[in-house]
Design an enzyme around this catalytic site. Structure first.
Site, PDB file in Angstrom:
ATOM      1  N   ASP A  15       0.859  -1.185   0.000  1.00  0.00           N
ATOM      2  CA  ASP A  15       0.000   0.000   0.000  1.00  0.00           C
ATOM      3  C   ASP A  15       0.893   1.233   0.000  1.00  0.00           C
ATOM      4  OD1 ASP A  15      -2.161   1.668   0.156  1.00  0.00           O
ATOM      5  OD2 ASP A  15      -2.761   1.103   2.187  1.00  0.00           O
ATOM      6  N   ASP A  73      -2.931   2.429  -6.031  1.00  0.00           N
ATOM      7  CA  ASP A  73      -1.869   2.492  -5.025  1.00  0.00           C
ATOM      8  C   ASP A  73      -1.783   1.286  -4.099  1.00  0.00           C
ATOM      9  OD1 ASP A  73      -4.278   3.116  -3.820  1.00  0.00           O
ATOM     10  OD2 ASP A  73      -3.391   4.552  -2.427  1.00  0.00           O
ATOM     11  N   GLU A  74      -2.475   0.203  -4.397  1.00  0.00           N
ATOM     12  CA  GLU A  74      -2.352  -0.975  -3.540  1.00  0.00           C
ATOM     13  C   GLU A  74      -2.652  -2.244  -4.320  1.00  0.00           C
ATOM     14  OE1 GLU A  74      -5.244  -1.608  -0.402  1.00  0.00           O
ATOM     15  OE2 GLU A  74      -6.570  -0.110  -1.283  1.00  0.00           O
TER      16      GLU A  74
END
Length: 361
Positions: free
Chosen positions: A14, A108-109
């Site tokens: 993350d 983003d993860e």
């Protein structure tokens, strides 16, 4: 339900305050300052907040006017989704050097199954550290990682040492780790479900573990098996490569029931903007818009409409959601939750440039 004796090795990566960190990386004048990515207009919403802003209580999806009250020195910058997508592609290229089993959750993860990595490593912990080191070296950004034997615990672990850290939950630790957590910290249990659990006397993982499966089935239906498992540190979901996204949505549960049309419309505008920002970040739109209305007695209605033309922009999404909500007013009882979802997803490449910022004037 029992955990397989051959434990998988799952990493959840993350990025730390991703949008805001990209802006601070690209503009040194923003570093160390409380920063919000979003629009400062009357109807503006915070898409992301730097850690400096979070210390003042600023968070994503917060109306900009409230964010400014909490942090008068807050600096707003408009989102640059094309840049975020490009950086995300760099990060996913790094992932692919370690395993082909990657399940992106957003820009983003992602989950990575490193049970059988592409190169020999002594441990999943070492792989996670190498991934984070390469992200820092190649993008100038930091990431946090959680390592465990299933997806549920890996995601919990990635929050544990944020920012710029990593944490391991071993098979021996799993059940005890879960037992101490409030249920609202469980991924997969949202505010509305947590409130229902609290009403049933379920406040921690241990409380959840003590519930018979029959009681969970009665109150939570098909989600009961998942809750029964995670309360014991068990989650058998595989990392799903190229998993198609079926819908993009957002919802809000209110501390005080609302009955007023103006208040409901404000929420619909906020939710629609959040949903459209997520669509834009993924270069997606959709042909079906759905709203959810949950009343204070937990009864709910879902209304949807499919159009020939996909949603064009945030203003269009607001109009469609508002049209679905209007027949629900005046409400028969107080409303405790509203939600907006776009489905029937497709690429936005053929559409005109997004116009969502016009909504915030």
């Amino acid at each position: 339900m029992t955990q397989s004796p051959a434990h998988r090795r799952i990493i959840h990566v993350d990025m730390d305050a991703f949008f805001a960190s990209v802006e601070q990386r690209d503009d040194p004048a923003l570093r160390g300052r409380p920063l919000a990515v979003g629009d400062v207009g009357r109807r503006g919403v915070v898409a992301a907040a730097s850690y400096e802003a979070r210390r003042f209580g600023v968070r994503s999806a917060m109306p900009s006017v409230i964010a400014l009250r909490k942090c008068p020195d807050l600096v707003f910058v408009p989102p640059r989704f094309d840049v975020y997508r490009a950086v995300s592609a760099q990060i996913h290229d790094i992932f692919s050097r370690f395993t082909p089993l990657i399940q992106p959750l957003s820009l983003d993860e992602a989950y990575l199954d490193v049970t059988h990595p592409l190169q020999p490593y002594p441990s999943a912990t070492a792989i996670a550290q190498d991934i984070r080191d390469r992200i820092r070296a190649e993008t100038g950004l930091t990431a946090s990682a959680g390592i465990s034997y299933n997806k549920f615990l890996a995601k919990l672990a990635s929050d544990y040492r944020k920012p710029d850290g990593q944490f391991v939950i071993t098979p021996r630790m799993g059940p005890d780790f879960v037992a101490t957590l409030p249920v609202e910290q469980f991924h997969g249990i949202g505010p509305a479900t947590a409130a229902r659990m609290h009403a049933l006397g379920i406040r921690t993982g241990l409380d959840l573990r003590q519930q018979p499966l029959s009681r969970l089935l009665r109150h939570f239906g098909k989600a009961a098996d998942f809750y029964y498992g995670i309360a014991r540190g068990i989650d058998e979901r595989p990392v799903e490569v190229n998993r198609p996204r079926r819908s993009i949505g957002a919802e809000r549960t209110f501390e005080v029931d609302i009955r007023d049309w103006a208040a409901a419309l404000d929420v619909i505008m906020d939710l629609s903007t959040r949903v459209w920002n997520r669509c834009t970040a993924r270069s997606l739109t959709g042909i079906t818009v759905t709203i959810k209305v949950k009343y204070n007695d937990f009864r709910q209605i879902v209304r949807g409409r499919t159009a020939l033309e996909p949603v064009r922009d945030a203003t269009d999404l607001v109009d469609r959601a508002q049209g679905l909500l209007a027949p629900c007013f005046p409400p028969p009882r107080g409303i405790r939750l509203l939600g907006v979802t776009v489905s029937g997803l497709r690429a936005r490449d053929a559409l005109a440039a997004p116009r969502q910022l016009a909504l915030f004037g």
